[in-house]
Structures are given as structure tokens and as C-alpha cells.
Design a protein around this motif. Structure first.
Motif, PDB file in Angstrom:
ATOM      1  N   GLU A  24       0.833  -1.207   0.000  1.00 37.49           N
ATOM      2  CA  GLU A  24       0.000   0.000   0.000  1.00 37.49           C
ATOM      3  C   GLU A  24       0.867   1.256   0.000  1.00 37.49           C
ATOM      4  O   GLU A  24       0.584   2.210  -0.726  1.00 37.49           O
ATOM      5  CB  GLU A  24      -0.920   0.004   1.222  1.00 37.49           C
ATOM      6  CG  GLU A  24      -1.794   1.233   1.297  1.00 37.49           C
ATOM      7  CD  GLU A  24      -2.659   1.283   2.539  1.00 37.49           C
ATOM      8  OE1 GLU A  24      -3.589   2.104   2.547  1.00 37.49           O
ATOM      9  OE2 GLU A  24      -2.409   0.533   3.502  1.00 37.49           O
ATOM     10  N   GLU A  25       1.933   1.263   0.804  1.00 36.16           N
ATOM     11  CA  GLU A  25       2.796   2.440   0.875  1.00 36.16           C
ATOM     12  C   GLU A  25       3.561   2.658  -0.422  1.00 36.16           C
ATOM     13  O   GLU A  25       3.843   3.790  -0.793  1.00 36.16           O
ATOM     14  CB  GLU A  25       3.776   2.298   2.051  1.00 36.16           C
ATOM     15  CG  GLU A  25       3.102   2.399   3.399  1.00 36.16           C
ATOM     16  CD  GLU A  25       4.020   2.059   4.535  1.00 36.16           C
ATOM     17  OE1 GLU A  25       4.048   2.845   5.507  1.00 36.16           O
ATOM     18  OE2 GLU A  25       4.706   1.026   4.478  1.00 36.16           O
ATOM     19  N   ILE A  26       3.884   1.592  -1.118  1.00 35.66           N
ATOM     20  CA  ILE A  26       4.633   1.698  -2.372  1.00 35.66           C
ATOM     21  C   ILE A  26       3.734   2.137  -3.524  1.00 35.66           C
ATOM     22  O   ILE A  26       4.165   2.854  -4.420  1.00 35.66           O
ATOM     23  CB  ILE A  26       5.322   0.356  -2.706  1.00 35.66           C
ATOM     24  CG1 ILE A  26       6.402   0.071  -1.661  1.00 35.66           C
ATOM     25  CG2 ILE A  26       5.916   0.356  -4.102  1.00 35.66           C
ATOM     26  CD1 ILE A  26       6.982  -1.329  -1.737  1.00 35.66           C
ATOM     27  N   THR A  27       2.473   1.728  -3.489  1.00 37.41           N
ATOM     28  CA  THR A  27       1.581   2.020  -4.611  1.00 37.41           C
ATOM     29  C   THR A  27       0.616   3.169  -4.341  1.00 37.41           C
ATOM     30  O   THR A  27       0.551   4.127  -5.097  1.00 37.41           O
ATOM     31  CB  THR A  27       0.769   0.758  -4.990  1.00 37.41           C
ATOM     32  OG1 THR A  27       0.052   0.303  -3.835  1.00 37.41           O
ATOM     33  CG2 THR A  27       1.678  -0.336  -5.513  1.00 37.41           C
ATOM     34  N   VAL A  28      -0.133   3.079  -3.252  1.00 36.75           N
ATOM     35  CA  VAL A  28      -1.203   4.048  -2.990  1.00 36.75           C
ATOM     36  C   VAL A  28      -0.664   5.400  -2.525  1.00 36.75           C
ATOM     37  O   VAL A  28      -1.114   6.448  -2.993  1.00 36.75           O
ATOM     38  CB  VAL A  28      -2.214   3.481  -1.969  1.00 36.75           C
ATOM     39  CG1 VAL A  28      -3.256   4.514  -1.606  1.00 36.75           C
ATOM     40  CG2 VAL A  28      -2.864   2.223  -2.520  1.00 36.75           C
ATOM     41  N   VAL A  29       0.299   5.390  -1.606  1.00 37.15           N
ATOM     42  CA  VAL A  29       0.779   6.648  -1.032  1.00 37.15           C
ATOM     43  C   VAL A  29       1.355   7.592  -2.093  1.00 37.15           C
ATOM     44  O   VAL A  29       1.011   8.773  -2.108  1.00 37.15           O
ATOM     45  CB  VAL A  29       1.758   6.395   0.142  1.00 37.15           C
ATOM     46  CG1 VAL A  29       2.413   7.680   0.600  1.00 37.15           C
ATOM     47  CG2 VAL A  29       1.020   5.727   1.296  1.00 37.15           C
ATOM     48  N   PRO A  30       2.225   7.122  -3.006  1.00 35.27           N
ATOM     49  CA  PRO A  30       2.705   8.063  -4.044  1.00 35.27           C
ATOM     50  C   PRO A  30       1.572   8.641  -4.906  1.00 35.27           C
ATOM     51  O   PRO A  30       1.600   9.824  -5.246  1.00 35.27           O
ATOM     52  CB  PRO A  30       3.657   7.215  -4.889  1.00 35.27           C
ATOM     53  CG  PRO A  30       4.115   6.134  -3.971  1.00 35.27           C
ATOM     54  CD  PRO A  30       2.930   5.844  -3.086  1.00 35.27           C
ATOM     55  N   LEU A  31       0.573   7.827  -5.218  1.00 28.02           N
ATOM     56  CA  LEU A  31      -0.573   8.340  -5.984  1.00 28.02           C
ATOM     57  C   LEU A  31      -1.363   9.351  -5.164  1.00 28.02           C
ATOM     58  O   LEU A  31      -1.792  10.387  -5.677  1.00 28.02           O
ATOM     59  CB  LEU A  31      -1.483   7.184  -6.412  1.00 28.02           C
ATOM     60  CG  LEU A  31      -0.898   6.220  -7.430  1.00 28.02           C
ATOM     61  CD1 LEU A  31      -1.816   5.020  -7.613  1.00 28.02           C
ATOM     62  CD2 LEU A  31      -0.664   6.923  -8.754  1.00 28.02           C
ATOM     63  N   TRP A  32      -1.548   9.056  -3.889  1.00 27.87           N
ATOM     64  CA  TRP A  32      -2.277   9.942  -2.981  1.00 27.87           C
ATOM     65  C   TRP A  32      -1.566  11.282  -2.854  1.00 27.87           C
ATOM     66  O   TRP A  32      -2.164  12.338  -3.029  1.00 27.87           O
ATOM     67  CB  TRP A  32      -2.426   9.233  -1.633  1.00 27.87           C
ATOM     68  CG  TRP A  32      -2.915  10.044  -0.487  1.00 27.87           C
ATOM     69  CD1 TRP A  32      -2.218  10.345   0.638  1.00 27.87           C
ATOM     70  CD2 TRP A  32      -4.196  10.655  -0.321  1.00 27.87           C
ATOM     71  NE1 TRP A  32      -2.987  11.100   1.485  1.00 27.87           N
ATOM     72  CE2 TRP A  32      -4.197  11.303   0.928  1.00 27.87           C
ATOM     73  CE3 TRP A  32      -5.335  10.729  -1.105  1.00 27.87           C
ATOM     74  CZ2 TRP A  32      -5.303  12.011   1.403  1.00 27.87           C
ATOM     75  CZ3 TRP A  32      -6.429  11.436  -0.621  1.00 27.87           C
ATOM     76  CH2 TRP A  32      -6.415  12.058   0.603  1.00 27.87           C
ATOM     77  N   ILE A  33      -0.268  11.241  -2.562  1.00 26.98           N
ATOM     78  CA  ILE A  33       0.496  12.481  -2.379  1.00 26.98           C
ATOM     79  C   ILE A  33       0.540  13.288  -3.678  1.00 26.98           C
ATOM     80  O   ILE A  33       0.364  14.507  -3.666  1.00 26.98           O
ATOM     81  CB  ILE A  33       1.923  12.186  -1.862  1.00 26.98           C
ATOM     82  CG1 ILE A  33       1.877  11.544  -0.471  1.00 26.98           C
ATOM     83  CG2 ILE A  33       2.783  13.441  -1.857  1.00 26.98           C
ATOM     84  CD1 ILE A  33       1.286  12.405   0.617  1.00 26.98           C
ATOM     85  N   SER A  34       0.745  12.615  -4.812  1.00 29.08           N
ATOM     86  CA  SER A  34       0.798  13.357  -6.078  1.00 29.08           C
ATOM     87  C   SER A  34      -0.565  13.973  -6.411  1.00 29.08           C
ATOM     88  O   SER A  34      -0.632  15.069  -6.970  1.00 29.08           O
ATOM     89  CB  SER A  34       1.311  12.473  -7.214  1.00 29.08           C
ATOM     90  OG  SER A  34       0.436  11.398  -7.466  1.00 29.08           O
ATOM     91  N   SER A  35      -1.657  13.290  -6.057  1.00 26.48           N
ATOM     92  CA  SER A  35      -2.997  13.867  -6.273  1.00 26.48           C
ATOM     93  C   SER A  35      -3.198  15.118  -5.431  1.00 26.48           C
ATOM     94  O   SER A  35      -3.744  16.119  -5.891  1.00 26.48           O
ATOM     95  CB  SER A  35      -4.082  12.847  -5.913  1.00 26.48           C
ATOM     96  OG  SER A  35      -4.021  11.736  -6.747  1.00 26.48           O
ATOM     97  N   ILE A  36      -2.733  15.056  -4.193  1.00 28.02           N
ATOM     98  CA  ILE A  36      -2.842  16.216  -3.303  1.00 28.02           C
ATOM     99  C   ILE A  36      -2.027  17.379  -3.858  1.00 28.02           C
ATOM    100  O   ILE A  36      -2.517  18.507  -3.950  1.00 28.02           O
ATOM    101  CB  ILE A  36      -2.366  15.860  -1.883  1.00 28.02           C
ATOM    102  CG1 ILE A  36      -3.330  14.878  -1.228  1.00 28.02           C
ATOM    103  CG2 ILE A  36      -2.211  17.118  -1.032  1.00 28.02           C
ATOM    104  CD1 ILE A  36      -2.821  14.279   0.066  1.00 28.02           C
TER     105      ILE A  36
END
Length: 159
Positions: A24-36
Motif C-alpha cells: 500500500e505504501e509503495i503504490t497508494v501513497v505516491p498516488l495519494w500524495i501526487s494527487s494532493i
């Protein structure tokens, strides 16, 4: 705000919380942070309105206070966990004596302040979704794990 956040994130991940990252940290977090970051940056490219200085103080306060709650609580825990007498024990001191999830509250406040600094109201989605995600997803999983790991010590902390 963004540069400070990225440096804080690097400090946290390399010094305060060094561990193997989950899927989750490798996949979701980068997408989440870049969306923000895209959501926060978009209005500044399209808006011609100047940022009202009257909003700077509350925005900066929320951002800095949230950063403090998140980072300093983790620093306190790391220092305590490094003590031989703390091995295998649940950390309940420092800022975590006020809330079991003070670090999550810090994230919601810092992103609330950051969203407040953008010239559009709809960036409120960031702290709102973040808070809901913590409440309905992360906190439950974390607390289940801590209850299994620390047993009675965790139960006492939860009172």
C-alpha cells in the motif's frame, strides 16, 4: 509548504520510521500524495486572485502545528523505543499521552492548513478524505495490531 513537507516526509521515512514499506505504501501513497500536490498546485496556475494575507496566519499555524504533532510525537516515540527498558512495551507518553493517534491528527491539521492556503474552497477534500481514511481504515487496523501485540498494556492505555 510543499518543499517543507517533502523534506519532513524524507526525514520521517529515513530516520524516524525506517522499515520495509508495505505494498500500500509503495503504490497508494505516491498516488495519494501526487494527487494532493496537483490539487493544491492547480488553483495557483489558474487563479488570478491574490492570496489574502489574513488567511496566511491561520493557514501557517495549522500547517506548522500539524507538522509538529506528527513529527515530534514520532521523535518522542523513537527516542523512548531506543531505551533498553522500553523493549516490547507500548509507548503511551509524550504527545501520545493526549491521543493514541496524535500523529494522524497532525497530518489532518497540516493538510488542512495547506488546503486553506490554496485560493479555492474545494481543496477541503484533502483533510476531509484523509481524516475519514484514518478513522475508517488505518486506525482500526493499527489498533487491532497493537491490541494483539501489547495485550493488557494496550487495554490500559485505551481507557
Amino acid at each position: 509548504y510543499g518543499v517543507v513537507y517533502i523534506f519532513r516526509l524524507l526525514f520521517m521515512s529515513h530516520y524516524l520510521l525506517p522499515r520495509e514499506l508495505s505494498i500500500e505504501e509503495i503504490t497508494v501513497v505516491p498516488l495519494w500524495i501526487s494527487s494532493i500536490l496537483r490539487s493544491f498546485a492547480f488553483p495557483s496556475r489558474t487563479s488570478t486572485a491574490a492570496f489574502p494575507l489574513s488567511l496566511l496566519v491561520p493557514s501557517l499555524f495549522l500547517y506548522l502545528f500539524g507538522s509538529y504533532l506528527n513529527t515530534y510525537s514520532e521523535l518522542q516515540r523513537k527516542r523512548w523505543k531506543s531505551l533498553p527498558s522500553s523493549t516490547g512495551r507500548c509507548y503511551t507518553l509524550g504527545l501520545f499521552s493526549f491521543s493514541r493517534n496524535i500523529n494522524y491528527l497532525g497530518d489532518v491539521l497540516l493538510f488542512g492548513g495547506w488546503a486553506f492556503a490554496t485560493p479555492v474552497w474545494w481543496n477541503v477534500w484533502v483533510p476531509l478524505v484523509m481524516g475519514l481514511s484514518f478513522h475508517f481504515h488505518h486506525i482500526g487496523d493499527k489498533e487491532k495490531y497493537l491490541a494483539e501485540r501489547y495485550g493488557e498494556e494496550w487495554e490500559e492505555y485505551c481507557k
